[in-house]
Design a protein around this motif. Sequence first.
Motif, mmCIF file in Angstrom:
data_model
loop_
_atom_site.group_PDB
_atom_site.id
_atom_site.type_symbol
_atom_site.label_atom_id
_atom_site.label_comp_id
_atom_site.label_asym_id
_atom_site.label_seq_id
_atom_site.Cartn_x
_atom_site.Cartn_y
_atom_site.Cartn_z
ATOM 1 N N MET A 139 34.983 15.886 20.361
ATOM 2 C CA MET A 139 34.623 14.970 19.299
ATOM 3 C C MET A 139 35.876 14.600 18.497
ATOM 4 N N ILE A 140 35.966 13.349 18.160
ATOM 5 C CA ILE A 140 37.136 12.877 17.428
ATOM 6 C C ILE A 140 36.862 12.976 15.932
ATOM 7 N N ASP A 141 37.840 13.522 15.259
ATOM 8 C CA ASP A 141 37.731 13.757 13.820
ATOM 9 C C ASP A 141 37.741 12.435 13.057
ATOM 10 N N ASP A 142 37.029 12.407 11.926
ATOM 11 C CA ASP A 142 36.952 11.203 11.096
ATOM 12 C C ASP A 142 38.305 10.781 10.543
ATOM 13 N N LYS A 143 39.231 11.725 10.399
ATOM 14 C CA LYS A 143 40.531 11.373 9.824
ATOM 15 C C LYS A 143 41.274 10.358 10.691
ATOM 16 N N TYR A 144 41.044 10.385 11.999
ATOM 17 C CA TYR A 144 41.684 9.408 12.879
ATOM 18 C C TYR A 144 41.122 8.009 12.615
ATOM 19 N N TYR A 145 39.803 7.953 12.503
ATOM 20 C CA TYR A 145 39.157 6.665 12.231
ATOM 21 C C TYR A 145 39.546 6.130 10.853
ATOM 22 N N LEU A 146 39.609 7.015 9.886
ATOM 23 C CA LEU A 146 39.995 6.585 8.537
ATOM 24 C C LEU A 146 41.432 6.063 8.513
ATOM 25 N N SER A 147 42.320 6.716 9.231
ATOM 26 C CA SER A 147 43.708 6.238 9.290
ATOM 27 C C SER A 147 43.793 4.891 9.999
ATOM 28 N N ALA A 148 43.048 4.737 11.087
ATOM 29 C CA ALA A 148 43.035 3.455 11.803
ATOM 30 C C ALA A 148 42.474 2.354 10.906
ATOM 31 N N LEU A 149 41.417 2.686 10.174
ATOM 32 C CA LEU A 149 40.826 1.721 9.242
ATOM 33 C C LEU A 149 41.811 1.366 8.129
ATOM 34 N N GLU A 150 42.538 2.346 7.640
ATOM 35 C CA GLU A 150 43.538 2.113 6.595
ATOM 36 C C GLU A 150 44.636 1.166 7.095
ATOM 37 N N ILE A 151 45.084 1.363 8.327
ATOM 38 C CA ILE A 151 46.115 0.488 8.918
ATOM 39 C C ILE A 151 45.589 -0.939 9.023
ATOM 40 N N THR A 152 44.401 -1.069 9.569
ATOM 41 C CA THR A 152 43.801 -2.396 9.742
ATOM 42 C C THR A 152 43.613 -3.087 8.399
ATOM 43 N N SER A 153 43.131 -2.343 7.435
ATOM 44 C CA SER A 153 42.905 -2.899 6.099
ATOM 45 C C SER A 153 44.222 -3.333 5.451
ATOM 46 N N GLN A 154 45.234 -2.491 5.554
ATOM 47 C CA GLN A 154 46.524 -2.818 4.947
ATOM 48 C C GLN A 154 47.155 -4.049 5.602
ATOM 49 N N CYS A 155 47.077 -4.127 6.918
ATOM 50 C CA CYS A 155 47.657 -5.287 7.614
ATOM 51 C C CYS A 155 46.882 -6.565 7.305
ATOM 52 N N ARG A 156 45.586 -6.459 7.185
ATOM 53 C CA ARG A 156 44.779 -7.628 6.807
ATOM 54 C C ARG A 156 45.164 -8.090 5.399
ATOM 55 N N GLN A 157 45.368 -7.132 4.497
ATOM 56 C CA GLN A 157 45.783 -7.462 3.133
ATOM 57 C C GLN A 157 47.140 -8.158 3.138
ATOM 58 N N GLU A 158 48.072 -7.689 3.966
ATOM 59 C CA GLU A 158 49.385 -8.327 4.074
ATOM 60 C C GLU A 158 49.258 -9.759 4.595
ATOM 61 N N PHE A 159 48.332 -9.954 5.532
ATOM 62 C CA PHE A 159 48.096 -11.298 6.075
ATOM 63 C C PHE A 159 47.594 -12.228 4.968
ATOM 64 N N ILE A 160 46.629 -11.747 4.196
ATOM 65 C CA ILE A 160 46.070 -12.545 3.091
ATOM 66 C C ILE A 160 47.142 -12.840 2.054
ATOM 67 N N GLU A 161 47.932 -11.829 1.697
ATOM 68 C CA GLU A 161 49.007 -12.032 0.725
ATOM 69 C C GLU A 161 50.040 -13.030 1.237
ATOM 70 N N GLY A 162 50.297 -13.012 2.539
ATOM 71 C CA GLY A 162 51.221 -13.977 3.117
ATOM 72 C C GLY A 162 50.756 -15.409 2.904
ATOM 73 N N VAL A 163 49.468 -15.621 3.048
ATOM 74 C CA VAL A 163 48.910 -16.955 2.824
ATOM 75 C C VAL A 163 48.931 -17.300 1.338
ATOM 76 N N LEU A 164 48.485 -16.366 0.511
ATOM 77 C CA LEU A 164 48.419 -16.623 -0.929
ATOM 78 C C LEU A 164 49.801 -16.783 -1.567
ATOM 79 N N ASN A 165 50.781 -16.070 -1.052
ATOM 80 C CA ASN A 165 52.134 -16.106 -1.621
ATOM 81 C C ASN A 165 53.052 -17.080 -0.903
ATOM 82 N N SER A 166 52.472 -17.961 -0.127
ATOM 83 C CA SER A 166 53.223 -19.017 0.565
ATOM 84 C C SER A 166 54.343 -18.453 1.439
ATOM 85 N N ASN A 167 53.997 -17.493 2.283
ATOM 86 C CA ASN A 167 54.956 -16.955 3.238
ATOM 87 C C ASN A 167 55.506 -18.107 4.079
#
Length: 153
Positions: A1-29
Amino acid sequence: MIDDKYYLSALEITSQCRQEFIEGVLNSNPNIYSALYSDLESEIYYIRTKVYELEWLKSHYDEFLLQLKKFSSEDRPKFTTLFAEHLHRFANSWRDSSMSLNFVEEQLQALRTLINQNEEWETNLKKLQIKLIKENKILDRELKKLTQKEEIL
């Protein structure tokens, strides 16, 4: 069984990268805006958007490397497997079924080269257009001088 910490870290990466994408658009990258304001029918539009997409996908991998340091040597292979599967599914469902992390950097380099070549062509074209305008003005002046001389004679 895979521990939840792996999923949480993967979710954190995805969330952070999505936020960077949004900021790129909002900040006129400049990278995303150069793509958005290219001619939608041109190849350069496709190339610029592809570069931005690949850079964004690569940012997931870069974040993964940072997150990986937080895991013990025993946990790293498990997290690596989970995240690699997640990123592969994400990339395949998102745009390109042929997406591969090993291939992303090569694609980025090739696309950046195409963008640079396109910009060089555009610069050279503008230089030629300016030269043509200059030569036309000189020719017009010379013709005007000749016609004035003929009128005097």
